[in-house]
Scaffold this motif. Structure first.
Motif, PDB file in Angstrom:
ATOM      1  N   SER A 154      37.394  11.093 -18.561  1.00 22.71           N
ATOM      2  CA  SER A 154      36.379  12.143 -18.623  1.00 22.71           C
ATOM      3  C   SER A 154      36.414  12.920 -19.936  1.00 22.71           C
ATOM      4  O   SER A 154      35.385  13.062 -20.606  1.00 22.71           O
ATOM      5  N   MET A 155      37.595  13.386 -20.318  1.00 26.02           N
ATOM      6  CA  MET A 155      37.675  14.284 -21.477  1.00 26.02           C
ATOM      7  C   MET A 155      37.753  13.534 -22.813  1.00 26.02           C
ATOM      8  O   MET A 155      37.038  13.860 -23.750  1.00 26.02           O
ATOM      9  N   VAL A 156      38.600  12.531 -22.908  1.00 24.18           N
ATOM     10  CA  VAL A 156      38.737  11.816 -24.182  1.00 24.18           C
ATOM     11  C   VAL A 156      37.518  10.933 -24.443  1.00 24.18           C
ATOM     12  O   VAL A 156      37.114  10.740 -25.583  1.00 24.18           O
ATOM     13  N   GLY A 157      36.907  10.425 -23.359  1.00 21.05           N
ATOM     14  CA  GLY A 157      35.734   9.572 -23.514  1.00 21.05           C
ATOM     15  C   GLY A 157      34.408  10.297 -23.567  1.00 21.05           C
ATOM     16  O   GLY A 157      33.446   9.799 -24.154  1.00 21.05           O
ATOM     17  N   ASN A 158      34.342  11.489 -22.947  1.00 22.91           N
ATOM     18  CA  ASN A 158      33.048  12.166 -22.821  1.00 22.91           C
ATOM     19  C   ASN A 158      33.003  13.580 -23.384  1.00 22.91           C
ATOM     20  O   ASN A 158      31.926  14.154 -23.497  1.00 22.91           O
ATOM     21  N   LEU A 159      34.177  14.128 -23.753  1.00 21.57           N
ATOM     22  CA  LEU A 159      34.212  15.450 -24.382  1.00 21.57           C
ATOM     23  C   LEU A 159      34.688  15.352 -25.829  1.00 21.57           C
ATOM     24  O   LEU A 159      34.065  15.887 -26.740  1.00 21.57           O
ATOM     25  N   PHE A 160      35.790  14.635 -26.048  1.00 16.77           N
ATOM     26  CA  PHE A 160      36.321  14.498 -27.410  1.00 16.77           C
ATOM     27  C   PHE A 160      35.666  13.339 -28.168  1.00 16.77           C
ATOM     28  O   PHE A 160      35.716  13.291 -29.393  1.00 16.77           O
ATOM     29  N   GLY A 161      35.102  12.380 -27.439  1.00 17.84           N
ATOM     30  CA  GLY A 161      34.386  11.280 -28.065  1.00 17.84           C
ATOM     31  C   GLY A 161      35.249  10.226 -28.735  1.00 17.84           C
ATOM     32  O   GLY A 161      34.739   9.380 -29.473  1.00 17.84           O
ATOM     33  N   GLU A 162      36.563  10.252 -28.462  1.00 20.63           N
ATOM     34  CA  GLU A 162      37.481   9.322 -29.142  1.00 20.63           C
ATOM     35  C   GLU A 162      37.581   7.975 -28.430  1.00 20.63           C
ATOM     36  O   GLU A 162      38.029   6.992 -29.013  1.00 20.63           O
ATOM     37  N   HIS A 163      37.207   7.939 -27.153  1.00 25.00           N
ATOM     38  CA  HIS A 163      37.252   6.715 -26.357  1.00 25.00           C
ATOM     39  C   HIS A 163      35.847   6.380 -25.870  1.00 25.00           C
ATOM     40  O   HIS A 163      34.961   7.231 -25.876  1.00 25.00           O
ATOM     41  N   ALA A 164      35.687   5.131 -25.421  1.00 22.49           N
ATOM     42  CA  ALA A 164      34.399   4.741 -24.827  1.00 22.49           C
ATOM     43  C   ALA A 164      34.097   5.643 -23.625  1.00 22.49           C
ATOM     44  O   ALA A 164      35.020   5.998 -22.894  1.00 22.49           O
ATOM     45  N   PRO A 165      32.833   6.057 -23.447  1.00 26.61           N
ATOM     46  CA  PRO A 165      31.638   5.659 -24.199  1.00 26.61           C
ATOM     47  C   PRO A 165      31.362   6.477 -25.462  1.00 26.61           C
ATOM     48  O   PRO A 165      30.361   6.245 -26.130  1.00 26.61           O
ATOM     49  N   GLY A 166      32.236   7.454 -25.778  1.00 21.62           N
ATOM     50  CA  GLY A 166      32.141   8.135 -27.062  1.00 21.62           C
ATOM     51  C   GLY A 166      31.253   9.357 -27.122  1.00 21.62           C
ATOM     52  O   GLY A 166      30.715   9.700 -28.176  1.00 21.62           O
ATOM     53  N   TYR A 167      31.116  10.067 -25.998  1.00 25.53           N
ATOM     54  CA  TYR A 167      30.280  11.280 -25.980  1.00 25.53           C
ATOM     55  C   TYR A 167      31.101  12.537 -26.269  1.00 25.53           C
ATOM     56  O   TYR A 167      32.328  12.544 -26.104  1.00 25.53           O
ATOM     57  N   GLN A 168      30.396  13.590 -26.675  1.00 24.81           N
ATOM     58  CA  GLN A 168      31.018  14.902 -26.884  1.00 24.81           C
ATOM     59  C   GLN A 168      30.155  15.945 -26.176  1.00 24.81           C
ATOM     60  O   GLN A 168      29.346  16.620 -26.781  1.00 24.81           O
ATOM     61  N   ASP A 169      30.351  16.032 -24.872  1.00 26.84           N
ATOM     62  CA  ASP A 169      29.454  16.841 -24.046  1.00 26.84           C
ATOM     63  C   ASP A 169      30.247  17.369 -22.846  1.00 26.84           C
ATOM     64  O   ASP A 169      30.662  16.598 -21.986  1.00 26.84           O
ATOM     65  N   TYR A 170      30.443  18.692 -22.816  1.00 22.87           N
ATOM     66  CA  TYR A 170      31.273  19.292 -21.762  1.00 22.87           C
ATOM     67  C   TYR A 170      30.689  19.049 -20.367  1.00 22.87           C
ATOM     68  O   TYR A 170      31.399  18.682 -19.430  1.00 22.87           O
ATOM     69  N   ASN A 171      29.372  19.249 -20.234  1.00 20.10           N
ATOM     70  CA  ASN A 171      28.741  19.045 -18.925  1.00 20.10           C
ATOM     71  C   ASN A 171      28.941  17.615 -18.427  1.00 20.10           C
ATOM     72  O   ASN A 171      29.261  17.380 -17.260  1.00 20.10           O
ATOM     73  N   LYS A 172      28.743  16.677 -19.353  1.00 19.87           N
ATOM     74  CA  LYS A 172      28.905  15.268 -19.016  1.00 19.87           C
ATOM     75  C   LYS A 172      30.344  15.004 -18.574  1.00 19.87           C
ATOM     76  O   LYS A 172      30.591  14.349 -17.556  1.00 19.87           O
ATOM     77  N   ALA A 173      31.310  15.509 -19.347  1.00 17.65           N
ATOM     78  CA  ALA A 173      32.730  15.279 -19.053  1.00 17.65           C
ATOM     79  C   ALA A 173      33.113  15.826 -17.681  1.00 17.65           C
ATOM     80  O   ALA A 173      33.851  15.176 -16.924  1.00 17.65           O
ATOM     81  N   LEU A 174      32.598  17.007 -17.335  1.00 19.49           N
ATOM     82  CA  LEU A 174      32.936  17.618 -16.047  1.00 19.49           C
ATOM     83  C   LEU A 174      32.338  16.834 -14.884  1.00 19.49           C
ATOM     84  O   LEU A 174      32.985  16.647 -13.852  1.00 19.49           O
ATOM     85  N   GLN A 175      31.102  16.351 -15.067  1.00 15.50           N
ATOM     86  CA  GLN A 175      30.484  15.558 -13.992  1.00 15.50           C
ATOM     87  C   GLN A 175      31.202  14.217 -13.827  1.00 15.50           C
ATOM     88  O   GLN A 175      31.422  13.756 -12.708  1.00 15.50           O
ATOM     89  N   VAL A 176      31.578  13.620 -14.952  1.00 14.23           N
ATOM     90  CA  VAL A 176      32.323  12.356 -14.914  1.00 14.23           C
ATOM     91  C   VAL A 176      33.641  12.552 -14.170  1.00 14.23           C
ATOM     92  O   VAL A 176      34.011  11.747 -13.301  1.00 14.23           O
ATOM     93  N   ALA A 177      34.366  13.624 -14.507  1.00 18.65           N
ATOM     94  CA  ALA A 177      35.657  13.885 -13.854  1.00 18.65           C
ATOM     95  C   ALA A 177      35.475  14.014 -12.343  1.00 18.65           C
ATOM     96  O   ALA A 177      36.238  13.437 -11.559  1.00 18.65           O
ATOM     97  N   HIS A 178      34.459  14.754 -11.938  1.00 16.98           N
ATOM     98  CA  HIS A 178      34.215  14.962 -10.506  1.00 16.98           C
ATOM     99  C   HIS A 178      33.858  13.644  -9.819  1.00 16.98           C
ATOM    100  O   HIS A 178      34.408  13.321  -8.752  1.00 16.98           O
TER     101      HIS A 178
END
Length: 449
Positions: free
Chosen positions: A171-195
């Motif tokens: 959730s965080m490295v892939g969707n908040l920090f953008g360092e892993h696939a899929p490479g996003y930097q979006d807090y809302n996205k990361a939180l929904q992914v984690a849930h």
């Protein structure tokens, strides 16, 4: 050092992940994963490395199992590539993919090694990412269907199952920090992914129970014990925020059916929250048989007024660091295990990953003398023993990793294996000194003089 002998039923193992070792990225009907896509986009991975070939374990698994047997592993933790068995993530099953894992598991059993299967170690089918990936609630149910397929195909052979590996990283490295696939930097996205990851975990546990499989199921969380730089009120606040972000955001839902109150309120205020449906928290907190933890280092933090979560991590001076620039701190493992047992669970705990990357090289004698890793592992084994002495129901220890492999954003530049892989010389495998030390530890069931 006095002899430190572990409980007689303690299990010693090593761990790997499909994308990091298998290769055969487009063979025998395998579909694309988000990592296949991400690694082929220039600039995402150091040296533009990919996992197309990796350690070629798909073709060399028999050789690798022979090495596991030579070391004496009690158990081996591997992950199943979702797109290898379901190329589109759902629908049509790829029988050749199923057959590979059946061959792998049967060979492990023949070698006397207990298989432990991780359902999700980050390789989401690309076809599902195109529909929104883990942010799309439908993916929860596709994951449940995939889990049910694997239970029906391997449930009579695999006695230990892990739903997810490190939902924090997904959730965080892939969707908040953008360092892993899929490479996003979006807090809302990361939180929904984690849930959504956590809900899918709970549903996979439900399906496991309904399947009637004789075995155990749990989840693996990457956790680090957090220490405040000073005893000041501000630094203690920093520690609390860091612990909520790194650890409690995943521990609390799984064991207490809630998110950390203060952090949830801050997220809702700042980002408007994320979608939690009625009943989700009950699903997430389904009873599991064990907790898997991945531990590599601790976090030391100080207060930072300008940061959203009011903390920043600091690097202690006079410390030893690995090639990943992670501090070597074995006491953090002991402290973490004791805390988990005290605050969260009296169930069995497995260290599902622990290890270190160092700049290993083949010596003139054809061997790999990785003394820093030998020292690292011995000290962490001692910390694990101390936790058992303190009453923690620690049941097993998987060293990361069996093989040098594709280390995600770092490509092949970091070596975590206890077995050296010579990528330039026909993938030749060599047991490092750490593997020989581990062989002795397993034989002795502990550390002896």
């Amino acid at each position: 050092m006095a002899n430190l002998i572990f409980p007689s039923d303690f299990e010693w193992g090593a761990a790997t992940a499909a994308y990091q070792i298998e290769g055969a990225a487009a063979e025998d009907g395998k579909g694309k994963s988000i990592w296949d896509t991400f690694t082929h986009q220039k600039g995402n991975i150091l040296n533009n490395d990919t996992g197309d070939i990796a350690c070629d374990h798909y073709h060399r698994y028999q050789e690798d199992i022979a090495l596991m047997k030579e070391i004496g592993l009690d158990t081996y933790r591997f992950s199943i590539s979702w797109p290898r068995v379901l190329p589109a993530g759902k629908g049509k099953v790829n029988q050749k993919g199923i057959d590979f894992y059946k061959r792998l598991v049967n060979q492990l059993l023949e070698a006397g090694i207990k298989p432990a299967a991780t359902l999700y170690h980050w390789d989401l089918p690309e076809q599902l990412q195109l529909k929104g990936g883990w942010e799309n609630r439908d993916t929860i149910y596709y994951f449940q269907e995939y889990a049910e397929l694997m239970y029906s195909e391997l449930g009579d052979l695999v006695p230990r199952w892990i739903t997810h590996n490190e939902p924090f990283v997904v959730s965080m490295v892939g969707n908040l920090f953008g360092e892993h696939a899929p490479g996003y930097q979006d807090y809302n996205k990361a939180l929904q992914v984690a849930h959504n990851l956590l809900v899918s975990h709970g549903l996979a546990v439900d399906s496991f129970r309904e399947s009637g499989i004789k075995g155990e199921i749990g989840i693996t969380l990457n956790l680090n014990h957090v220490y405040a730089k000073t005893d000041s009120k501000e630094d203690q606040q920093a520690k609390d925020y860091c612990d909520a972000f790194n650890n409690r955001w995943f521990l609390d839902p799984v064991f207490k059916a809630k998110y950390p109150t203060k952090l949830l309120a801050l997220y809702q205020d700042k980002f408007g929250g994320f979608e939690i449906e009625t009943g989700d928290m009950e699903i997430i907190s389904r009873e599991i048989d064990f907790l898997g933890i991945n531990y590599y280092s601790r976090a030391v933090v100080e207060y930072a007024e300008d940061e959203l979560l009011k903390h920043k991590t600091i690097k202690p001076e006079q410390a030893i660091y690995t090639a990943m620039n992670w501090e070597v701190y074995p006491d953090g493992l002991r402290d973490l295990l004791i805390r988990l047992n005290k605050e969260y669970t009296d169930k069995e705990i497995f260290i599902t990953e622990n290890g270190a990357a160092f700049a290993d090289q083949l010596a003139a004698d054809g061997q790999v003398h990785d003394q820093p890793r030998v020292d690292y592992l011995r000290e962490h084994f001692k910390a694990a023993y101390q936790a058992i002495e303190a009453g923690v129901p620690l049941a097993g220890y998987y060293v990361w990793s069996l093989l040098d492999n594709f280390e995600w954003a770092f490509g092949y530049s970091k070596r975590f294996g206890i077995i050296h892989v010579d990528y330039q010389n026909q993938q030749q495998r060599t047991l490092k000194d750490s593997a020989k030390m581990f062989k002795q530890v397993i034989a002795d069931n502990g550390l002896t003089d």
